[in-house]
Write a protein that holds these residues in place. Structure first.
Motif, PDB file in Angstrom:
ATOM      1  N   SER A 159      38.426  17.903  -9.076  1.00 37.92           N
ATOM      2  CA  SER A 159      38.928  19.168  -9.613  1.00 37.92           C
ATOM      3  C   SER A 159      37.764  19.939 -10.229  1.00 37.92           C
ATOM      4  N   ILE A 160      37.828  21.258 -10.074  1.00 37.66           N
ATOM      5  CA  ILE A 160      36.818  22.160 -10.611  1.00 37.66           C
ATOM      6  C   ILE A 160      37.505  23.056 -11.633  1.00 37.66           C
ATOM      7  N   MET A 161      36.977  23.072 -12.857  1.00 39.62           N
ATOM      8  CA  MET A 161      37.595  23.832 -13.941  1.00 39.62           C
ATOM      9  C   MET A 161      36.592  24.788 -14.574  1.00 39.62           C
ATOM     10  N   GLY A 162      37.127  25.782 -15.253  1.00 38.15           N
ATOM     11  CA  GLY A 162      36.292  26.733 -15.969  1.00 38.15           C
ATOM     12  C   GLY A 162      37.053  28.023 -16.165  1.00 38.15           C
ATOM     13  N   PRO A 163      36.581  28.895 -17.046  1.00 39.87           N
ATOM     14  CA  PRO A 163      37.287  30.156 -17.309  1.00 39.87           C
ATOM     15  C   PRO A 163      37.239  31.088 -16.106  1.00 39.87           C
ATOM     16  N   SER A 164      38.111  32.073 -16.097  1.00 41.74           N
ATOM     17  CA  SER A 164      38.116  33.066 -15.028  1.00 41.74           C
ATOM     18  C   SER A 164      36.746  33.724 -14.941  1.00 41.74           C
ATOM     19  N   GLY A 165      36.285  33.929 -13.703  1.00 42.18           N
ATOM     20  CA  GLY A 165      35.001  34.595 -13.493  1.00 42.18           C
ATOM     21  C   GLY A 165      33.804  33.698 -13.599  1.00 42.18           C
ATOM     22  N   THR A 195      36.433  15.450 -12.570  1.00 44.29           N
ATOM     23  CA  THR A 195      36.476  16.874 -12.890  1.00 44.29           C
ATOM     24  C   THR A 195      35.059  17.362 -13.167  1.00 44.29           C
ATOM     25  N   VAL A 196      34.711  18.508 -12.573  1.00 42.48           N
ATOM     26  CA  VAL A 196      33.462  19.169 -12.933  1.00 42.48           C
ATOM     27  C   VAL A 196      33.816  20.516 -13.553  1.00 42.48           C
ATOM     28  N   LYS A 197      33.016  20.931 -14.526  1.00 39.66           N
ATOM     29  CA  LYS A 197      33.310  22.168 -15.250  1.00 39.66           C
ATOM     30  C   LYS A 197      32.185  23.181 -15.050  1.00 39.66           C
ATOM     31  N   PHE A 198      32.610  24.453 -14.943  1.00 38.64           N
ATOM     32  CA  PHE A 198      31.655  25.544 -14.737  1.00 38.64           C
ATOM     33  C   PHE A 198      31.816  26.584 -15.837  1.00 38.64           C
TER      34      PHE A 198
END
Length: 227
Positions: A42-48, A217-220
């Motif tokens: 899964s890839i997570m992070g705020p919009s944009g 999970t990786v976060k951007f």
């Protein structure tokens, strides 16, 4: 010792810059990411933050400004548009937040679409479509039009369309984003089932609880991988 798993998606030094006459926007900055065979990432992070851009680059729907992409052992650089289209059709399945169904086609015709690009008879396409619709629990809806279905049913049709060509990799961009919690849980269960059968899945999500159901999970943030 446990055997090392094959890398299905390898991104090396990926940068993506969008330029207009007035402004330059760095959507992705020096992304290095390996996705192993059979992984549910899964890839997570705020919009944009670049999540969907990253998924589109993985899915060969967009090209990086710089960097290298290897999918299922194949280096992508230099492939012509026609070659890319064939490669996508054979190796990748896509599930989008907004379903992307064709409203003028019934369910089974929507599901058959990816097979139109393969050398296959109409009967073979029809039988495969019936099989995958049974797998996602929609055999009784195959003659319905998308407008006659609930959001959850539309997403099941989209999953059926994604897997009909038996791709090794499924890319899902916010697949539960337009669904209520019950329907979202059903789609997650379906994706987990597909993953347990050996498919590699990469999913963009805002949902913490769903991300915790995946294997990693990786976060951007601002185009950079931060975790």
């Amino acid at each position: 010792m446990e055997a090392r798993k094959e890398v299905m998606i390898q991104l090396e030094r990926i940068n993506k810059i969008y330029r207009t006459n007035e402004i330059e926007t760095q959507a992705l900055e020096n992304v290095n990411l390996d996705v192993k065979k059979g992984e549910f990432l899964s890839i997570m992070g705020p919009s944009g933050c670049g999540k969907s851009t990253l998924l589109n680059i993985m899915g060969l729907l967009d090209t990086p400004t710089s960097g290298t992409i290897t999918i299922a052992g194949t280096r992508i650089e230099g492939m012509k548009d026609k070659e890319l289209a064939v490669f996508r059709n054979q190796n990748l399945g896509f599930v989008f937040q907004s379903f992307h169904l064709i409203n003028s086609l019934n369910v089974i015709d929507n599901v058959e679409l990816p097979l139109l690009y393969r050398k296959m008879s109409a009967k073979e396409r029809h039988e495969l479509a019936k099989e995958v619709l049974a797998k996602v629990g929609l055999s009784h809806r195959m003659r319905h039009m998308p407008m006659q279905l609930s959001g959850g049913q539309c997403q099941r049709v989209a999953v059926a369309r994604a897997i009909i060509g038996n791709p090794e990799i499924i890319l899902a961009d916010e697949p539960t984003g337009n669904l209520d919690s019950k329907m979202g849980a059903e789609i997650m269960e379906l994706l987990q089932q597909l993953n347990s059968e050996g498919r590699t899945i990469v999913m963009v999500t805002h949902n913490d609880s769903q991300a915790k159901q995946t294997s990693r999970t990786v976060k951007f943030f601002d185009g950079r991988q931060i975790g």
